[in-house]
Motif scaffolding. Structure first.
Motif, mmCIF file in Angstrom:
data_model
loop_
_atom_site.group_PDB
_atom_site.id
_atom_site.type_symbol
_atom_site.label_atom_id
_atom_site.label_comp_id
_atom_site.label_asym_id
_atom_site.label_seq_id
_atom_site.Cartn_x
_atom_site.Cartn_y
_atom_site.Cartn_z
ATOM 1 N N ALA A 32 23.035 62.874 -27.038
ATOM 2 C CA ALA A 32 24.479 62.814 -26.816
ATOM 3 C C ALA A 32 25.011 61.383 -27.023
ATOM 4 N N TYR A 33 26.299 61.361 -27.169
ATOM 5 C CA TYR A 33 27.034 60.086 -27.268
ATOM 6 C C TYR A 33 27.688 59.855 -25.909
ATOM 7 N N VAL A 34 27.578 58.628 -25.376
ATOM 8 C CA VAL A 34 28.106 58.367 -24.027
ATOM 9 C C VAL A 34 29.342 57.468 -24.108
ATOM 10 N N LEU A 35 30.350 57.886 -23.373
ATOM 11 C CA LEU A 35 31.551 57.055 -23.211
ATOM 12 C C LEU A 35 31.581 56.577 -21.767
ATOM 13 N N ILE A 36 31.392 55.289 -21.576
ATOM 14 C CA ILE A 36 31.325 54.700 -20.222
ATOM 15 C C ILE A 36 32.706 54.167 -19.855
ATOM 16 N N VAL A 37 33.250 54.693 -18.767
ATOM 17 C CA VAL A 37 34.533 54.199 -18.244
ATOM 18 C C VAL A 37 34.231 53.351 -17.003
ATOM 19 N N VAL A 68 26.054 49.313 -16.679
ATOM 20 C CA VAL A 68 25.704 50.735 -16.792
ATOM 21 C C VAL A 68 24.974 50.995 -18.106
ATOM 22 N N TYR A 69 25.500 50.479 -19.181
ATOM 23 C CA TYR A 69 24.888 50.719 -20.492
ATOM 24 C C TYR A 69 23.484 50.126 -20.558
ATOM 25 N N GLN A 70 23.331 48.868 -20.108
ATOM 26 C CA GLN A 70 22.018 48.228 -20.177
ATOM 27 C C GLN A 70 21.009 48.916 -19.272
ATOM 28 N N TYR A 128 14.661 53.900 -28.260
ATOM 29 C CA TYR A 128 15.695 54.891 -28.575
ATOM 30 C C TYR A 128 17.041 54.178 -28.677
ATOM 31 N N ARG A 129 17.805 54.553 -29.703
ATOM 32 C CA ARG A 129 19.130 53.959 -29.903
ATOM 33 C C ARG A 129 20.164 54.755 -29.115
ATOM 34 N N LEU A 130 20.582 54.151 -28.012
ATOM 35 C CA LEU A 130 21.585 54.802 -27.161
ATOM 36 C C LEU A 130 22.967 54.516 -27.748
ATOM 37 N N ARG A 131 23.612 55.586 -28.202
ATOM 38 C CA ARG A 131 24.924 55.423 -28.810
ATOM 39 C C ARG A 131 26.011 55.626 -27.755
ATOM 40 N N GLY A 132 26.976 54.736 -27.779
ATOM 41 C CA GLY A 132 28.043 54.861 -26.790
ATOM 42 C C GLY A 132 29.084 53.767 -26.926
ATOM 43 N N ASN A 133 30.046 53.833 -26.031
ATOM 44 C CA ASN A 133 31.136 52.866 -26.028
ATOM 45 C C ASN A 133 31.598 52.637 -24.584
ATOM 46 N N PRO A 168 35.517 55.016 -12.320
ATOM 47 C CA PRO A 168 34.286 54.860 -13.102
ATOM 48 C C PRO A 168 33.616 56.208 -13.363
ATOM 49 N N GLN A 169 33.205 56.424 -14.594
ATOM 50 C CA GLN A 169 32.538 57.666 -14.939
ATOM 51 C C GLN A 169 31.859 57.532 -16.294
ATOM 52 N N ILE A 170 31.004 58.545 -16.604
ATOM 53 C CA ILE A 170 30.340 58.611 -17.911
ATOM 54 C C ILE A 170 30.659 59.992 -18.510
ATOM 55 N N GLU A 171 31.141 59.970 -19.705
ATOM 56 C CA GLU A 171 31.455 61.214 -20.404
ATOM 57 C C GLU A 171 30.404 61.438 -21.495
ATOM 58 N N LEU A 172 29.749 62.590 -21.445
ATOM 59 C CA LEU A 172 28.751 62.961 -22.446
ATOM 60 C C LEU A 172 29.440 63.735 -23.569
ATOM 61 N N GLN A 173 29.344 63.193 -24.768
ATOM 62 C CA GLN A 173 29.989 63.818 -25.906
ATOM 63 C C GLN A 173 28.940 64.300 -26.889
ATOM 64 N N ALA A 174 29.345 65.249 -27.688
ATOM 65 C CA ALA A 174 28.440 65.797 -28.701
ATOM 66 C C ALA A 174 28.054 64.722 -29.694
ATOM 67 N N PRO A 175 26.862 64.789 -30.229
ATOM 68 C CA PRO A 175 26.436 63.751 -31.170
ATOM 69 C C PRO A 175 27.356 63.702 -32.391
ATOM 70 N N LEU A 176 27.598 62.498 -32.855
ATOM 71 C CA LEU A 176 28.485 62.309 -33.997
ATOM 72 C C LEU A 176 27.769 62.633 -35.279
#
Length: 273
Positions: A227-232, A242-244, A253-258, A265-273
């Motif tokens: 998954a792709y993670v969006l960190i708020v 949080v990301y580190q 593993y290459r953790l993809r996110g923004n 504060p929250q983390i949103e799991l998005q479908a892989p791009l």
């Protein structure tokens, strides 16, 4: 010389010398008496002249009054300048430092010039009150040693200040709480709701180990779903932590996110791009 005088001279040869001395002494006494009278008269005149000279003239009185007015005006100007400097120092939190350039020194200098100055007395009280507010903030943030230093300053300035006693009780309670053994924090479980995981604010702010463990467990699920993670996060530092933390659980593993900034504060799991 008559026969009688010759007889006296023959009988008492020293009589003539004695008579001559009497005459001379009489003349000397008369001269001394005259000198004394003149001296007395001159002394009386000099006394009257000295008395006249000691009485100040109208011009002298006017000059002294003007000098006194100028002195009072200069003193008032100096007091006003010191009060203004004290207010500026107080606004800048230069309460008792630096030495000779702070609010307290300025107010005390005014009281030396005018002990009853109400503005200076009020200013000194405000310096003590400012230390009390600083002490309260230090207690709330856990800086207990700094809080003690602020309270000591406040008490040294005005030991009768009402706010000091309650602050001392708060400080004592905070110290007692700090001495209590810390209970180990329980595990944190991050539950996803519609692919959104809320992050607890307090552990996040403290960078707690329990939250770090939960983030690492979440990272494993992210890898499984690719998954792709969006960190708020509330600030960039929290988001990076949080990301580190999640990335540390996925070596190779290459953790993809923004990262985005937000109040919740929250983390949103998005479908892989």
């Amino acid at each position: 010389m008559n026969p009688k005088s010759r007889f006296i001279s023959r009988q008492w040869p020293a009589f003539d010398e004695f008579a001559e001395r009497v005459v001379k002494n009489s003349v000397l006494v008369t001269a001394l008496a005259g000198t004394l009278v003149v001296s007395l008269l001159q002394g009386c005149g000099a006394g009257q002249q000295t008395q006249a000279q000691t009485q100040p003239s109208e011009a002298q009185l006017a000059s002294e009054a003007e000098q006194k007015w100028r002195w009072q005006r200069q003193r008032a100007d100096n007091i006003a300048a010191l009060l203004n400097q004290a207010e500026q120092a107080l606004a800048q939190d230069k309460l008792t430092t630096p030495v000779h350039d702070n609010a307290l020194d300025r107010y005390q200098a005014v009281l030396l010039m005018e002990p009853g100055n109400t503005a200076a007395k009020s200013g000194i009280d405000r310096v003590a009150q400012r230390y009390c507010r600083l002490a309260y903030g230090a207690i709330q943030s856990g800086r207990l040693q700094q809080a003690q230093a602020y309270l000591t300053k406040a008490q040294g300035i005005n030991p009768k200040l009402v706010a000091i006693a309650p602050l001392r009780k708060q400080l004592a309670a905070a110290r007692a709480k700090a001495r209590q053994p810390k209970q180990p924090a329980g595990p944190i479980e991050l539950q996803a709701n519609n692919n959104k995981v809320d992050l607890p604010a307090t552990p996040l702010g403290r960078r707690s180990e329990a939250l770090a463990d939960a983030l690492k467990s979440l990272a494993l699920k992210v890898k499984e779903q690719d998954a792709y993670v969006l960190i708020v996060a509330r600030n960039d530092a929290e988001g990076r932590w949080v990301y580190q933390t999640m990335k540390s659980a996925l070596p190779g593993y290459r953790l993809r996110g923004n990262i985005e900034l937000g109040q919740v504060p929250q983390i949103e799991l998005q479908a892989p791009l």
